[in-house]
Design an enzyme around this catalytic site. Sequence first.
Site, short mmCIF file in Angstrom:
data_model
loop_
_atom_site.label_atom_id
_atom_site.label_comp_id
_atom_site.label_asym_id
_atom_site.label_seq_id
_atom_site.Cartn_x
_atom_site.Cartn_y
_atom_site.Cartn_z
CB SER A 1 -4.17 71.56 24.09
OG SER A 1 -3.60 71.18 25.33
CG ASN A 2 0.77 72.19 25.73
OD1 ASN A 2 1.01 71.15 26.31
ND2 ASN A 2 0.27 73.26 26.34
NE ARG A 3 3.78 67.89 18.93
CZ ARG A 3 3.04 67.24 18.03
NH1 ARG A 3 2.38 66.15 18.37
NH2 ARG A 3 2.97 67.69 16.80
CB SER A 4 1.99 68.96 28.35
OG SER A 4 2.02 68.44 29.66
CB ALA B 1 2.66 72.43 29.10
#
Length: 227
Positions: free
Chosen positions: A33-36, A100
């Site tokens: 995943s990502n930091r959103s 994101a």
Amino acid sequence: LIQLTPALPLSGQNVLVTAGGTREAIDPVRYISNRSSGKMGYAVAQAAREMGATVTLISTPTHLPVPAGVQMVTVNSAAELLTAVSARFSTTDLLVMAAAVSDYRPVNAADEKIKKPANHANLTIELTETPDILKTLAPQKTTQYVVGFAAETQHLLANAQRKLTSKKVDLLVANDVSKAGVGFNGDTNQVTLLRPGQDSVKTPLQSKLAVARTILETVVADQAWRH
Ligand code: CTP
Ligand code: CA
């Protein structure tokens, strides 16, 4: 006194907002995943509801409170997000793609939890591109107004300008995510708004809810100009 702007400028409009970072399964217990945080999308959903819209918020799992009066749909992966957005696009007046979306996913998600090998060998996970939701929907656009976001750590305006054109959006919200207090995770944001054929507009550093209102006021002004 003459009322120049209606109190509920989005009343009668179906607004679809996506939020959060997608989760691409590696195995049953792990994902990429990502930091959103989802905060910007949730703020847009809240602001749109307060401006009178019927709002559906499609989000990945977050710990954020669901804004009052907003219909919530939860998804995990980019593929699930594409399915959820596509199913609603024809009845949507305004789409705001604040999610994101992971650009890559594991080619094969393992059916069982991946175990560490006894020899401590490196693990390689092969990734493949996910569908680009905005580019997939662009050919299906009729009267929808579409807002995209761009998260950049360098060459903000040049990269955002390219996305404005390539993704065929009506408004692109450019975020310099390398700066403190801007973009991912915080409660504040500072953005640049780009529209085809118009000068870009840089907003001050303010709460994500205030940024959301500015974005939606820009959309309302554009819609009025179109009709
Ligand atoms: N987006 C999308 N589908 C994807 C990736 C992104 O619809 N598979 C949308 C995002 O929701 C956002 C916009 O496209 O509104 C721009 O996302 P961004 O990650 O900044 O751009 P990319 O086109 O993915 O390019 P890159 O990450 O390489 O900069
Ligand atoms: Ca991307």
